[in-house]
Design a protein around this motif. Sequence first.
Motif, PDB file in Angstrom:
ATOM      1  N   ALA A   3      30.944  54.175  54.486  1.00  0.00           N
ATOM      2  CA  ALA A   3      31.950  53.618  53.482  1.00  0.00           C
ATOM      3  C   ALA A   3      32.097  52.058  54.033  1.00  0.00           C
ATOM      4  O   ALA A   3      32.139  51.812  55.085  1.00  0.00           O
ATOM      5  CB  ALA A   3      33.248  54.491  53.790  1.00  0.00           C
ATOM      6  N   LEU A   4      32.624  51.336  52.994  1.00  0.00           N
ATOM      7  CA  LEU A   4      32.780  49.982  53.218  1.00  0.00           C
ATOM      8  C   LEU A   4      34.137  49.699  53.905  1.00  0.00           C
ATOM      9  O   LEU A   4      35.306  50.405  53.217  1.00  0.00           O
ATOM     10  CB  LEU A   4      32.781  49.270  51.954  1.00  0.00           C
ATOM     11  N   LEU A   5      34.474  48.862  54.670  1.00  0.00           N
ATOM     12  CA  LEU A   5      35.710  48.645  55.228  1.00  0.00           C
ATOM     13  C   LEU A   5      36.320  47.630  54.412  1.00  0.00           C
ATOM     14  O   LEU A   5      35.841  46.308  54.446  1.00  0.00           O
ATOM     15  CB  LEU A   5      35.576  48.041  56.876  1.00  0.00           C
ATOM     16  N   MET A   6      37.454  47.895  53.874  1.00  0.00           N
ATOM     17  CA  MET A   6      37.964  46.835  52.920  1.00  0.00           C
ATOM     18  C   MET A   6      39.311  46.556  53.482  1.00  0.00           C
ATOM     19  O   MET A   6      39.985  47.510  53.959  1.00  0.00           O
ATOM     20  CB  MET A   6      38.374  47.612  51.351  1.00  0.00           C
ATOM     21  N   LEU A   7      39.892  45.417  53.701  1.00  0.00           N
ATOM     22  CA  LEU A   7      40.822  44.837  54.005  1.00  0.00           C
ATOM     23  C   LEU A   7      41.701  44.145  52.902  1.00  0.00           C
ATOM     24  O   LEU A   7      41.214  43.246  52.059  1.00  0.00           O
ATOM     25  CB  LEU A   7      40.468  43.666  55.175  1.00  0.00           C
ATOM     26  N   PHE A   8      42.793  44.654  52.710  1.00  0.00           N
ATOM     27  CA  PHE A   8      43.829  44.077  51.646  1.00  0.00           C
ATOM     28  C   PHE A   8      44.747  43.050  52.292  1.00  0.00           C
ATOM     29  O   PHE A   8      45.389  43.573  53.442  1.00  0.00           O
ATOM     30  CB  PHE A   8      44.505  45.362  50.893  1.00  0.00           C
ATOM     31  N   ARG A   9      45.040  42.037  51.863  1.00  0.00           N
ATOM     32  CA  ARG A   9      46.004  41.036  52.257  1.00  0.00           C
ATOM     33  C   ARG A   9      46.469  39.950  51.219  1.00  0.00           C
ATOM     34  O   ARG A   9      45.882  40.068  50.598  1.00  0.00           O
ATOM     35  CB  ARG A   9      45.450  40.270  53.718  1.00  0.00           C
ATOM     36  N   GLU A  10      47.553  39.258  51.778  1.00  0.00           N
ATOM     37  CA  GLU A  10      47.926  38.152  50.993  1.00  0.00           C
ATOM     38  C   GLU A  10      46.960  37.086  50.602  1.00  0.00           C
ATOM     39  O   GLU A  10      46.362  36.698  51.801  1.00  0.00           O
ATOM     40  CB  GLU A  10      49.211  37.700  51.461  1.00  0.00           C
ATOM     41  N   ALA A  11      47.023  36.610  49.687  1.00  0.00           N
ATOM     42  CA  ALA A  11      46.028  35.534  49.406  1.00  0.00           C
ATOM     43  C   ALA A  11      46.741  34.336  49.784  1.00  0.00           C
ATOM     44  O   ALA A  11      47.898  33.954  50.011  1.00  0.00           O
ATOM     45  CB  ALA A  11      45.687  35.380  47.801  1.00  0.00           C
ATOM     46  N   GLN A  12      45.696  33.423  50.619  1.00  0.00           N
ATOM     47  CA  GLN A  12      46.019  32.202  51.020  1.00  0.00           C
ATOM     48  C   GLN A  12      45.568  31.180  49.927  1.00  0.00           C
ATOM     49  O   GLN A  12      44.522  31.247  49.490  1.00  0.00           O
ATOM     50  CB  GLN A  12      45.751  32.087  52.431  1.00  0.00           C
ATOM     51  N   VAL A  13      46.062  29.723  50.398  1.00  0.00           N
ATOM     52  CA  VAL A  13      45.385  28.617  49.626  1.00  0.00           C
ATOM     53  C   VAL A  13      43.957  28.665  50.081  1.00  0.00           C
ATOM     54  O   VAL A  13      43.169  28.320  49.225  1.00  0.00           O
ATOM     55  CB  VAL A  13      46.276  27.491  49.716  1.00  0.00           C
ATOM     56  N   ALA A  14      43.584  28.729  51.366  1.00  0.00           N
ATOM     57  CA  ALA A  14      42.259  28.365  51.661  1.00  0.00           C
ATOM     58  C   ALA A  14      41.261  29.567  51.206  1.00  0.00           C
ATOM     59  O   ALA A  14      40.264  29.422  51.241  1.00  0.00           O
ATOM     60  CB  ALA A  14      42.401  28.962  53.360  1.00  0.00           C
ATOM     61  N   ASP A  15      41.880  30.718  50.508  1.00  0.00           N
ATOM     62  CA  ASP A  15      40.997  31.470  49.854  1.00  0.00           C
ATOM     63  C   ASP A  15      40.462  31.014  48.573  1.00  0.00           C
ATOM     64  O   ASP A  15      39.545  31.590  47.945  1.00  0.00           O
ATOM     65  CB  ASP A  15      41.679  32.882  49.343  1.00  0.00           C
ATOM     66  N   ILE A  16      40.781  29.900  48.055  1.00  0.00           N
ATOM     67  CA  ILE A  16      40.700  29.561  46.452  1.00  0.00           C
ATOM     68  C   ILE A  16      39.224  29.501  46.072  1.00  0.00           C
ATOM     69  O   ILE A  16      38.969  29.909  45.114  1.00  0.00           O
ATOM     70  CB  ILE A  16      41.426  28.250  46.166  1.00  0.00           C
ATOM     71  N   PRO A  17      38.423  28.840  47.129  1.00  0.00           N
ATOM     72  CA  PRO A  17      37.001  28.714  46.834  1.00  0.00           C
ATOM     73  C   PRO A  17      36.329  30.144  46.430  1.00  0.00           C
ATOM     74  O   PRO A  17      35.715  30.482  45.420  1.00  0.00           O
ATOM     75  CB  PRO A  17      36.250  28.108  47.945  1.00  0.00           C
ATOM     76  N   GLN A  18      36.853  31.212  47.429  1.00  0.00           N
ATOM     77  CA  GLN A  18      36.025  32.477  47.346  1.00  0.00           C
ATOM     78  C   GLN A  18      36.946  33.272  46.094  1.00  0.00           C
ATOM     79  O   GLN A  18      36.160  34.043  45.227  1.00  0.00           O
ATOM     80  CB  GLN A  18      36.498  33.292  48.398  1.00  0.00           C
ATOM     81  N   LEU A  19      38.078  32.949  45.659  1.00  0.00           N
ATOM     82  CA  LEU A  19      38.621  33.315  44.443  1.00  0.00           C
ATOM     83  C   LEU A  19      38.046  33.087  43.184  1.00  0.00           C
ATOM     84  O   LEU A  19      37.742  33.869  42.223  1.00  0.00           O
ATOM     85  CB  LEU A  19      40.267  32.997  44.349  1.00  0.00           C
ATOM     86  N   SER A  20      37.541  31.828  43.058  1.00  0.00           N
ATOM     87  CA  SER A  20      37.023  31.270  42.124  1.00  0.00           C
ATOM     88  C   SER A  20      35.523  31.571  41.786  1.00  0.00           C
ATOM     89  O   SER A  20      35.173  32.055  40.564  1.00  0.00           O
ATOM     90  CB  SER A  20      36.811  29.490  42.353  1.00  0.00           C
ATOM     91  N   ILE A  21      34.915  32.054  43.063  1.00  0.00           N
ATOM     92  CA  ILE A  21      33.693  32.646  42.843  1.00  0.00           C
ATOM     93  C   ILE A  21      33.742  34.060  42.112  1.00  0.00           C
ATOM     94  O   ILE A  21      32.987  34.492  41.466  1.00  0.00           O
ATOM     95  CB  ILE A  21      32.883  32.609  44.293  1.00  0.00           C
ATOM     96  N   VAL A  22      34.702  34.687  42.633  1.00  0.00           N
ATOM     97  CA  VAL A  22      35.150  36.418  42.009  1.00  0.00           C
ATOM     98  C   VAL A  22      35.383  36.193  40.614  1.00  0.00           C
ATOM     99  O   VAL A  22      34.880  36.721  39.706  1.00  0.00           O
ATOM    100  CB  VAL A  22      35.989  36.852  42.722  1.00  0.00           C
ATOM    101  N   ARG A  23      36.226  34.904  40.334  1.00  0.00           N
ATOM    102  CA  ARG A  23      36.518  34.967  38.803  1.00  0.00           C
ATOM    103  C   ARG A  23      35.441  34.450  37.765  1.00  0.00           C
ATOM    104  O   ARG A  23      35.575  35.002  36.772  1.00  0.00           O
ATOM    105  CB  ARG A  23      37.725  33.683  38.927  1.00  0.00           C
ATOM    106  N   LEU A  24      34.538  33.832  38.413  1.00  0.00           N
ATOM    107  CA  LEU A  24      33.505  33.420  37.678  1.00  0.00           C
ATOM    108  C   LEU A  24      32.363  34.543  37.612  1.00  0.00           C
ATOM    109  O   LEU A  24      31.439  34.266  36.770  1.00  0.00           O
ATOM    110  CB  LEU A  24      32.988  31.875  38.262  1.00  0.00           C
ATOM    111  N   SER A  25      32.438  35.554  38.562  1.00  0.00           N
ATOM    112  CA  SER A  25      31.258  36.289  38.679  1.00  0.00           C
ATOM    113  C   SER A  25      31.420  37.482  37.525  1.00  0.00           C
ATOM    114  O   SER A  25      30.566  38.233  37.108  1.00  0.00           O
ATOM    115  CB  SER A  25      31.307  37.081  39.777  1.00  0.00           C
ATOM    116  N   VAL A  26      32.531  37.633  36.818  1.00  0.00           N
ATOM    117  CA  VAL A  26      32.897  38.856  36.051  1.00  0.00           C
ATOM    118  C   VAL A  26      32.200  38.640  34.593  1.00  0.00           C
ATOM    119  O   VAL A  26      31.773  37.446  34.092  1.00  0.00           O
ATOM    120  CB  VAL A  26      34.488  38.958  35.738  1.00  0.00           C
TER     121      VAL A  26
END
Length: 155
Positions: A3-26
Motif C-alpha cells: 500500500a502507498l504511504l500517503m502523508l497529508f499535511r498543510e500546504a506551504q509556499v515552498a510546495d507551489i512548484p509541485q502544486l503547479s505540476i499536479v494542476r497541469l497534469s489533470v
Amino acid sequence: MNALLMLFREAQVADIPQLSIVRLSVQENRLSNPNKVTEQDYINYLTQRGKGWVCEVNGTIVGFAIADVLGHSIWALFVHPEFAGQGIGKRLHDLMLDWYFDQTSETIWLSTAPGTHAEEFYRRQGWQDTGRTKSGEARFEMTVGEWKGKKRLAD
C-alpha cells in the motif's frame, strides 16, 4: 503489492512548484492558458485568502486542495491522474471543509466543468447543484448544516 504511504499535511509556499505540476497534469478541468494561474495566485490563496493541504507519496505531492475563506469558495482540488481513485481527493476535500467550517458558517461554493468526474465527485460528497455559472460551468454549494450532518452520518 504494498500500500502507498500517503502523508497529508498543510500546504506551504515552498510546495507551489509541485502544486503547479499536479494542476497541469489533470485531463479534466484543464487550464486553457496555464499562465492564468500565477505563482502569486497560489501565494495569495495559501497565505492570505485561505489555506491548503497536500498529499505526498514518497516525498512527491500527488494531490492538493485549497479553500478560499474570503471568497467562500473552493479554489482548487486536484489529484494527479496516476493517483486517481485512491481516496486522496476525498481526504483532501474533508480536511479542507472541516477547516473551512471551523472558520465560518458561510455557505461555500465551487464550480467545475459539467459532465466530468469532478462534477460526479462533488455530487457524491453531498454538494447541492445550484445551476450554471455565466461561463457554463456546473455550480455547487455546501452549507455548514449539510456538512455537519454528513459528518455525523459518517461517524
